[in-house]
Design a protein around this motif. Structure first.
Motif, PDB file in Angstrom:
ATOM      1  N   GLY A  92       0.814  -1.215   0.000  1.00  0.00           N
ATOM      2  CA  GLY A  92       0.000   0.000   0.000  1.00  0.00           C
ATOM      3  C   GLY A  92       0.842   1.257   0.000  1.00  0.00           C
ATOM      4  O   GLY A  92       0.547   2.220  -0.718  1.00  0.00           O
ATOM      5  N   VAL A  93       1.908   1.259   0.792  1.00  0.00           N
ATOM      6  CA  VAL A  93       2.809   2.412   0.847  1.00  0.00           C
ATOM      7  C   VAL A  93       3.462   2.635  -0.519  1.00  0.00           C
ATOM      8  O   VAL A  93       3.530   3.771  -1.026  1.00  0.00           O
ATOM      9  N   ILE A  94       3.928   1.555  -1.102  1.00  0.00           N
ATOM     10  CA  ILE A  94       4.633   1.643  -2.391  1.00  0.00           C
ATOM     11  C   ILE A  94       3.679   2.069  -3.503  1.00  0.00           C
ATOM     12  O   ILE A  94       4.003   2.934  -4.335  1.00  0.00           O
ATOM     13  N   TRP A  95       2.497   1.482  -3.525  1.00  0.00           N
ATOM     14  CA  TRP A  95       1.538   1.852  -4.563  1.00  0.00           C
ATOM     15  C   TRP A  95       1.090   3.299  -4.425  1.00  0.00           C
ATOM     16  O   TRP A  95       0.887   3.988  -5.426  1.00  0.00           O
ATOM     17  N   ALA A  96       0.956   3.763  -3.196  1.00  0.00           N
ATOM     18  CA  ALA A  96       0.573   5.158  -2.988  1.00  0.00           C
ATOM     19  C   ALA A  96       1.605   6.089  -3.623  1.00  0.00           C
ATOM     20  O   ALA A  96       1.249   7.109  -4.234  1.00  0.00           O
ATOM     21  N   GLU A  97       2.880   5.736  -3.483  1.00  0.00           N
ATOM     22  CA  GLU A  97       3.936   6.516  -4.139  1.00  0.00           C
ATOM     23  C   GLU A  97       3.745   6.502  -5.656  1.00  0.00           C
ATOM     24  O   GLU A  97       3.844   7.536  -6.319  1.00  0.00           O
ATOM     25  N   GLY A  98       3.493   5.300  -6.197  1.00  0.00           N
ATOM     26  CA  GLY A  98       3.357   5.165  -7.645  1.00  0.00           C
ATOM     27  C   GLY A  98       2.172   5.911  -8.207  1.00  0.00           C
ATOM     28  O   GLY A  98       2.263   6.548  -9.264  1.00  0.00           O
ATOM     29  N   PHE A  99       1.052   5.858  -7.504  1.00  0.00           N
ATOM     30  CA  PHE A  99      -0.134   6.599  -7.952  1.00  0.00           C
ATOM     31  C   PHE A  99       0.106   8.102  -7.857  1.00  0.00           C
ATOM     32  O   PHE A  99      -0.270   8.865  -8.752  1.00  0.00           O
ATOM     33  N   ALA A 100       0.740   8.529  -6.769  1.00  0.00           N
ATOM     34  CA  ALA A 100       0.985   9.959  -6.581  1.00  0.00           C
ATOM     35  C   ALA A 100       1.919  10.518  -7.648  1.00  0.00           C
ATOM     36  O   ALA A 100       1.782  11.672  -8.065  1.00  0.00           O
ATOM     37  N   SER A 101       2.875   9.694  -8.089  1.00  0.00           N
ATOM     38  CA  SER A 101       3.838  10.150  -9.086  1.00  0.00           C
ATOM     39  C   SER A 101       3.295  10.080 -10.508  1.00  0.00           C
ATOM     40  O   SER A 101       3.896  10.615 -11.437  1.00  0.00           O
ATOM     41  N   GLY A 102       2.168   9.396 -10.678  1.00  0.00           N
ATOM     42  CA  GLY A 102       1.596   9.241 -12.009  1.00  0.00           C
ATOM     43  C   GLY A 102       2.085   8.007 -12.740  1.00  0.00           C
ATOM     44  O   GLY A 102       1.662   7.746 -13.872  1.00  0.00           O
ATOM     45  N   GLU A 103       2.937   7.210 -12.097  1.00  0.00           N
ATOM     46  CA  GLU A 103       3.416   5.975 -12.727  1.00  0.00           C
ATOM     47  C   GLU A 103       2.311   4.924 -12.798  1.00  0.00           C
ATOM     48  O   GLU A 103       2.343   4.044 -13.661  1.00  0.00           O
ATOM     49  N   LEU A 104       1.365   4.994 -11.878  1.00  0.00           N
ATOM     50  CA  LEU A 104       0.293   4.013 -11.815  1.00  0.00           C
ATOM     51  C   LEU A 104      -1.066   4.693 -11.942  1.00  0.00           C
ATOM     52  O   LEU A 104      -1.267   5.804 -11.440  1.00  0.00           O
ATOM     53  N   THR A 105      -1.983   4.017 -12.606  1.00  0.00           N
ATOM     54  CA  THR A 105      -3.391   4.438 -12.664  1.00  0.00           C
ATOM     55  C   THR A 105      -4.225   3.193 -12.431  1.00  0.00           C
ATOM     56  O   THR A 105      -3.978   2.148 -13.036  1.00  0.00           O
ATOM     57  N   SER A 106      -5.226   3.274 -11.562  1.00  0.00           N
ATOM     58  CA  SER A 106      -5.989   2.090 -11.202  1.00  0.00           C
ATOM     59  C   SER A 106      -6.944   1.663 -12.315  1.00  0.00           C
ATOM     60  O   SER A 106      -7.328   2.451 -13.167  1.00  0.00           O
ATOM     61  N   HIS A 107      -7.319   0.393 -12.259  1.00  0.00           N
ATOM     62  CA  HIS A 107      -8.223  -0.195 -13.251  1.00  0.00           C
ATOM     63  C   HIS A 107      -9.589  -0.455 -12.628  1.00  0.00           C
ATOM     64  O   HIS A 107      -9.680  -0.919 -11.482  1.00  0.00           O
ATOM     65  N   PHE A 108     -10.648  -0.181 -13.393  1.00  0.00           N
ATOM     66  CA  PHE A 108     -12.004  -0.529 -12.974  1.00  0.00           C
ATOM     67  C   PHE A 108     -12.751  -1.123 -14.161  1.00  0.00           C
ATOM     68  O   PHE A 108     -12.581  -0.667 -15.302  1.00  0.00           O
ATOM     69  N   TYR A 109     -13.575  -2.130 -13.892  1.00  0.00           N
ATOM     70  CA  TYR A 109     -14.442  -2.642 -14.938  1.00  0.00           C
ATOM     71  C   TYR A 109     -15.409  -1.542 -15.373  1.00  0.00           C
ATOM     72  O   TYR A 109     -15.795  -0.691 -14.558  1.00  0.00           O
ATOM     73  N   PRO A 110     -15.821  -1.536 -16.656  1.00  0.00           N
ATOM     74  CA  PRO A 110     -16.650  -0.436 -17.173  1.00  0.00           C
ATOM     75  C   PRO A 110     -17.952  -0.209 -16.407  1.00  0.00           C
ATOM     76  O   PRO A 110     -18.450   0.916 -16.342  1.00  0.00           O
ATOM     77  N   ASP A 111     -18.510  -1.271 -15.822  1.00  0.00           N
ATOM     78  CA  ASP A 111     -19.786  -1.125 -15.100  1.00  0.00           C
ATOM     79  C   ASP A 111     -19.607  -0.645 -13.671  1.00  0.00           C
ATOM     80  O   ASP A 111     -20.581  -0.245 -13.020  1.00  0.00           O
ATOM     81  N   ALA A 112     -18.368  -0.672 -13.141  1.00  0.00           N
ATOM     82  CA  ALA A 112     -18.159  -0.427 -11.714  1.00  0.00           C
ATOM     83  C   ALA A 112     -18.388   1.033 -11.315  1.00  0.00           C
ATOM     84  O   ALA A 112     -19.160   1.322 -10.398  1.00  0.00           O
ATOM     85  N   ILE A 113     -17.710   1.956 -11.978  1.00  0.00           N
ATOM     86  CA  ILE A 113     -17.793   3.350 -11.556  1.00  0.00           C
ATOM     87  C   ILE A 113     -19.203   3.915 -11.722  1.00  0.00           C
ATOM     88  O   ILE A 113     -19.714   4.578 -10.800  1.00  0.00           O
ATOM     89  N   PRO A 114     -19.894   3.685 -12.851  1.00  0.00           N
ATOM     90  CA  PRO A 114     -21.274   4.197 -12.941  1.00  0.00           C
ATOM     91  C   PRO A 114     -22.179   3.650 -11.837  1.00  0.00           C
ATOM     92  O   PRO A 114     -23.019   4.389 -11.298  1.00  0.00           O
ATOM     93  N   ALA A 115     -22.014   2.370 -11.480  1.00  0.00           N
ATOM     94  CA  ALA A 115     -22.853   1.792 -10.425  1.00  0.00           C
ATOM     95  C   ALA A 115     -22.530   2.401  -9.077  1.00  0.00           C
ATOM     96  O   ALA A 115     -23.428   2.738  -8.291  1.00  0.00           O
ATOM     97  N   LEU A 116     -21.253   2.562  -8.771  1.00  0.00           N
ATOM     98  CA  LEU A 116     -20.864   3.156  -7.504  1.00  0.00           C
ATOM     99  C   LEU A 116     -21.420   4.573  -7.378  1.00  0.00           C
ATOM    100  O   LEU A 116     -21.931   4.967  -6.321  1.00  0.00           O
TER     101      LEU A 116
END
Length: 244
Positions: A92-116
């Motif tokens: 979690g610590v390492i991924w937080a660094e990666g997301f903050a730096s822009g190296e990582l972007t999370s994945h979501f199934y197409p139906d997930a975000i509209p439903a949430l």
């Protein structure tokens, strides 16, 4: 007192549920493996990291284990895809660094975000319960391709603050933490039947998410309501209904 007309608390898993397990194992796992040693060496004085490293050393029975030994244990857990809390904390610590730096972007199934978004707009309170640490969850939901989804959520639970996901006591602990006495006010979404069984044992409603290509697809979801898309789930009644 009038009975509730719909679940108030919607709790979602991540891997295989909102998001593809393959993205996590093929993108995030190697990223964390690459950075274990650096984070331990450079940020080892931080409380969260120090606690995780101490837990690894305790597991090894070697309080003086060096970074290389600790990393070897982390990689061993990672190779076996074990949900060890110290591993998930450091990831979690390492991924937080990666997301903050822009190296990582999370994945979501197409139906997930509209439903949430729709469930949130309808007044349901959303939570995450994942074997991934809370810090990993915050990074994940904070860096989707559609921006931060964190405003949709009212809380985050992991194996450290709630307990193992295959144990009914963990779901009781979440309800207690939220001050909710009625277990029927919860619905849990997961792709893993053992987790669904534990939630149902605690009195929660459940929906098994079964997506083709996911590791647990062939196991099925037992006798739980089953869906391959959040778009098919109706939460407006006293229990979730999956459209045929």
């Amino acid at each position: 007192m009038t009975a509730p007309t719909a679940p108030a608390h919607v709790v979602v898993d991540i891997e295989g549920t909102t998001s593809a397990t393959g993205f996590i194992t093929e993108q995030l796992y190697p990223y964390s493996r690459k950075h274990f040693a650096r984070v331990i060496e450079q940020r080892g004085d931080e409380a969260e990291i120090a606690r995780a490293v101490a837990a690894v050393r305790d597991h090894l029975g070697d309080p003086g284990a060096g970074t290389d030994v600790v990393v070897a244990q982390l990689n061993g857990w990672l190779d076996r895809d074990e949900k060890a809390t110290p591993l998930k904390t450091l990831q979690g610590v390492i991924w937080a660094e990666g997301f903050a730096s822009g190296e990582l972007t999370s994945h979501f199934y197409p139906d997930a975000i509209p439903a949430l978004r729709a469930w949130h707009a309808a007044g349901h309170r959303l939570y995450v319960y994942s074997s991934g640490s809370v810090s990993a969850q915050l990074a994940w939901f904070g860096h989707s391709a559609e921006g931060s989804l964190l405003p949709l959520f009212s809380g985050h639970f992991d194996t450290e603050n709630a307990g193992p996901k295959k144990t009914a006591a963990s779901y009781h602990a979440i309800a207690a933490a939220l001050g909710e006495d009625d277990a029927a006010r919860f619905v849990f979404f997961s792709d893993l039947v053992d987790e669904l069984d534990a939630a149902r044992e605690a009195g929660w409603h459940t929906v098994g998410v079964r997506r083709a290509g996911e590791p647990y697809f062939d196991r099925g979801v037992g006798t739980h309501p089953e869906t391959d898309s959040f778009a098919r789930v109706d939460l407006s009644g006293r229990q979730p209904v999956v459209a045929g």
